[in-house]
Structures are given as C-alpha cells and as structure tokens.
Design a protein around this motif. Structure first.
Motif: not given
Length: 77
Positions: A7-13, A32-35, A61-63, A68-69
């Motif tokens: 992971r290089k960038q992490d935002g709310p969505k 996309d953290k929501e979908t 997708t498994q994570h 888990v992100i």
C-alpha cells in the motif's frame, strides 16, 4: 511466482497499491474500500497479459472480504 503488493496511499474511500515481481518494476492499482472493487491504474512493465494484476486483485479482494486493508501482502505460488 511471487508478487509483492504494498500500500502506498490510504484514503477514506480508496487505498492505492503497487504490485510486481520486484520493487524496481511495478504497476499500480486502487482498492475501493466500500465495494471491494479493484481498478488497474498502471500495469507493471512485464505484465503483458495482466496475470500479475489479476493475482494481486484476487489477494486484495480476499483481504477486503475479511475486513482487512493490508499495508503489505503478497501472492506466492
């Protein structure tokens, strides 16, 4: 085959990741953290058939399904 996924960038969505067989030759993708959808931003230079992207997509997708992100993960066969 070993594919690093970092992971290089992490935002709310969204979370953006690099992926590839080495840190010198990577592609970029967005989760996309929501979908749980994964979008290719840039293919890795040596990923001509998008096989590395598909494996990285499946791993993230498994994570995501496990809520888990990940900061770092990999695909290894």
């Amino acid at each position: 085959m070993y594919i690093l996924i970092h992971r290089k960038q992490d935002g709310p969505k969204y979370a953006e990741y690099i992926f590839g067989e080495s840190e010198e030759s990577v592609g970029r993708l967005r989760l996309d953290k929501e979908t749980g959808g994964v979008t290719l931003i840039e293919a890795a230079p040596d990923d001509t058939n998008l096989g590395m992207f598909q494996r990285a997509e499946r791993k993230l997708t498994q994570h995501w399904k496990a809520a888990v992100i990940s900061e770092k993960t990999c695909w290894a066969t």
